[in-house]
Write an enzyme that holds these catalytic residues in place. Structure first.
Site, short mmCIF file in Angstrom:
data_model
loop_
_atom_site.label_atom_id
_atom_site.label_comp_id
_atom_site.label_asym_id
_atom_site.label_seq_id
_atom_site.Cartn_x
_atom_site.Cartn_y
_atom_site.Cartn_z
N LYS A 79 0.83 -1.21 0.00
CA LYS A 79 0.00 0.00 0.00
C LYS A 79 0.86 1.25 0.00
O LYS A 79 0.50 2.25 -0.61
CB LYS A 79 -0.93 -0.01 1.21
N ARG A 128 -5.95 -7.15 -10.51
CA ARG A 128 -6.64 -8.38 -10.92
C ARG A 128 -8.06 -8.03 -11.33
O ARG A 128 -8.49 -6.89 -11.20
CB ARG A 128 -6.70 -9.34 -9.75
N GLU A 159 -2.59 7.89 8.37
CA GLU A 159 -3.29 8.79 7.46
C GLU A 159 -4.51 9.39 8.13
O GLU A 159 -4.98 8.88 9.15
CB GLU A 159 -3.64 8.09 6.14
N HIS A 185 -15.00 -4.84 6.49
CA HIS A 185 -14.14 -4.33 5.42
C HIS A 185 -14.26 -5.13 4.13
O HIS A 185 -13.37 -5.13 3.29
CB HIS A 185 -12.67 -4.26 5.86
#
Lengths: 147, 481
Positions: free
Chosen positions: B110, B288, B194, B229
């Protein structure tokens, strides 16, 4: 004809003759019951039914067997705690003789990498633990008995 | 010319890809584990080879060699985003149907993807550029971007190693917890910080590139309806973006800038968070085919798997960006073997009864059948139920109709759950955010009317004629309203 209706907590008698209701079973196994002009769509597999999309558990039984087939408690008040779903036992949280409150964690089951705590439905004492860590259990298998 | 393609996956996505292979006039090769020897995807294959695991790259390469396959489609999950596996395929002379190993690697972490996005000029959620080194750096960064902040694992996903920090007093212990959880889960304790967005939407852009530098996007998908999630309902277009072509264009261009920087080819998805003010921030690139690709196909009239095959074998993109059009609205519900009334706990087991919907505007990507036992070992996705209609209200109505036709018995499932979510006023209004399901109070409806109960007894009595003649006891979990 008299019937006895037993809900999760209650029983009561109802007057109803099922043969008075016309219904059709379609080729794919779905039954359409006409109640007046109202169409009810019903399908079932064993005791699980979908009634107009609502999933419920219903069984028909002889009233003489009613006591034995009650809510999991037998005459002595013993109660079997069964696995609601298949899984693997990853942790046992209680031992025989231990007193538990309603909602107390009994053991932890894992399926598809998800863990789920099996909790006691009521207060009592743990009679027997029927599984050990690492066991794979089937749906409906007795895990713990409460007394 | 490749004539045989191995599909290194199972379930509905293996069926989806094997179907495309047949449509292309090619030979489809399945792999299966012992547990899956009666799985549905085998019925769509011309050849099948046993493997001990869908994660065993050597076993899968050996199956491809024995089959004489010239290409491999990884599906999603398993080895699909494993750069090492893509490289092994290339070494073995197998065409890997997906981006090059270098692009997978460049976008794999990430933080690496975030760096690339920053360099490419795509907006990212404000935060640290790389892993945070110590508590003093964490304090400085958090103060600069403003609380609340999120601590996330650099190698992570699925919420592991993630902590929400509301104020500075909580920062130090949260940083320690997140790092140790990340270490346990991903063998790397690196975390970054973040800004935490309040009630964000999850909106993603489908991109596609050929081997000649042509890259285009197919607009967005709204994926804000998530549990743990993980997405459960996806839509195209997003209710937020549908009437805002400038936003679609801006997000599409941002996604393409990141893709170009990574030398991206084949299908991919750039994920964004969108805040309450409509500002979007690049999150990560999924290298993907996505689970939710059908909603894009329904609205843009393309077949992304056929495009994947064409591009992998050296075909040029047949579409220019200005030829991509969006028509109507599509919704996908992921039908899972899980209990939405019990923290979405997976519910493997035998499917005693299965009836799937059909009729106008329905697309069903199914991986199971009546009598099949959903194994305990894999993801509990049964099927993807998708609908298309002229607009979103009609698509919702069509999905409700399709869910009413759907019958699954024997395992817990989320069909009735979706009917309630789709009837929710906030869902209908399109006012969505990723915490939607946390706020949603699902109560299974098991209350039967007197007429319904009588109808049910009639059906049961007919199924058990002996008992029907005797006085009856009806036992139920049915409860009165």
């Amino acid at each position: 004809m008299k019937r006895i209706l037993i809900g999760a907590e209650t029983e009561k008698e109802i007057e109803f003759d099922p043969s008075a209701l016309p219904f059709q079973t379609l080729e794919d196994g779905t039954s359409l019951v006409l109640h007046g002009a109202r169409v009810h769509r019903i399908t079932h597999a064993g005791r699980r039914l979908l009634v107009n999309g609502k999933e419920v558990s219903l069984t028909l039984a002889d009233p003489r067997n009613r006591r034995r087939n009650g809510s999991g408690k037998d005459d002595s008040g013993r109660r079997d705690i069964k696995a609601a779903m298949p899984g693997k036992v990853v942790k046992v949280l209680v031992e025989p003789g231990q007193a538990v409150d309603a909602g107390a964690g009994l053991l932890i089951l894992e399926a598809m990498k998800m863990q789920n705590e099996v909790r006691s439905p009521g207060a009592g004492a743990v009679g027997a633990v029927r599984v050990t860590v690492g066991d794979t259990v089937a749906s409906g298998q007795v895990l713990v008995t409460l007394e | 010319m490749v004539e045989k393609i191995l599909v290194a996956n199972r379930g509905e996505i293996a069926v989806r890809v094997l179907r495309a292979i047949r449509e292309a006039g090619l030979t489809g090769v399945a792999v299966y584990t012992d547990i899956d020897r009666r799985a549905l995807h085998l019925a769509h294959a011309d050849e099948a080879y046993p493997v001990d695991s869908y994660l065993n790259s050597q076993a899968i390469l050996e199956a491809a060699r024995r089959a004489g396959a010239g290409a491999l489609h990884p599906g999603y999950g398993f080895l699909s985003e494993n750069a090492g596996f893509a490289a092994l395929c290339a070494e073995a002379g197998l065409v890997f149907i997906g981006p090059a190993a270098t692009a997978i690697r460049a976008l794999g972490s990430k933080t690496a993807a975030r760096d690339m996005a920053v360099r490419a000029g795509a907006p990212v959620v404000p935060g640290t550029d790389g892993p945070v080194r110590d508590i003093s750096e964490a304090r400085r960064v958090a103060a600069a971007i403003g609380y609340p902040v999120l601590i996330k694992a650099a190698a992570g996903g699925g919420g592991k190693g993630m902590r929400l920090v509301e104020k500075e007093g909580e920062l130090e212990s949260a940083l320690r917890d997140a790092a140790s959880e990340a270490e346990r889960s991903f063998q790397s304790g690196e975390v970054y910080i973040e800004k935490a967005l309040i009630r964000p939407r999850h909106i993603e852009i489908q991109i596609f590139g050929d081997n000649y530098g042509n890259l285009i996007h197919f607009g967005e998908r709204e994926c804000s309806i998530q549990r743990r999630h993980q997405k459960v309902i996806e839509e195209c277009p997003s209710p937020l973006v549908a009437n805002n072509p400038a936003m679609r264009q801006a997000m599409g261009e941002a996604a393409l800038r990141v893709a170009r920087a990574a030398g991206y080819t084949n299908a991919g998805t750039a994920e964004f968070l969108v805040d309450a003010g409509g500002r979007f921030y690049f999150l990560e690139m999924n290298t993907r085919l996505q689970v939710e690709h059908p909603v894009t196909e329904l609205v843009t009239s393309v077949d992304l798997v056929h495009m994947q095959l064409d591009a992998a074998f050296g075909g040029k993109l047949a579409l220019r960006q200005d030829e991509v059009t969006w028509r109507g609205a599509a919704i996908q519900c992921r039908l899972y073997a899980e209990d939405p009334a019990n923290q979405y706990f997976p519910s493997p087991g035998r499917i005693d009864r299965l009836r799937m919907p059909s009729g106008p505007g329905i697309r069903l990507d199914n991986g199971v059948y009546e009598g099949w036992t959903v194994p305990i070992d894999y993801d509990p996705l049964l099927a993807k139920l998708c609908v298309w209609a002229e607009d979103r209200p009609k698509a919702i109505a069509r999905m409700q109709r399709a869910l009413r036709e759907t019958e699954i018995l024997g395992i817990a499932n989320n069909v009735a759950f979706f009917r309630q979510v789709l009837a929710d006023a906030r869902f209908v209004s399109g006012d969505l955010h990723t915490g939607f399901l946390k706020d949603f109070d699902y109560r299974p409806d098991t209350a039967l009317s007197e007429a319904e109960l009588e109808a049910a007894i009639a059906v049961l009595a007919a199924a058990e004629p002996k008992q029907a003649r005797a006085p009856l006891v009806v036992r139920s979990n049915w409860s009165r309203q």
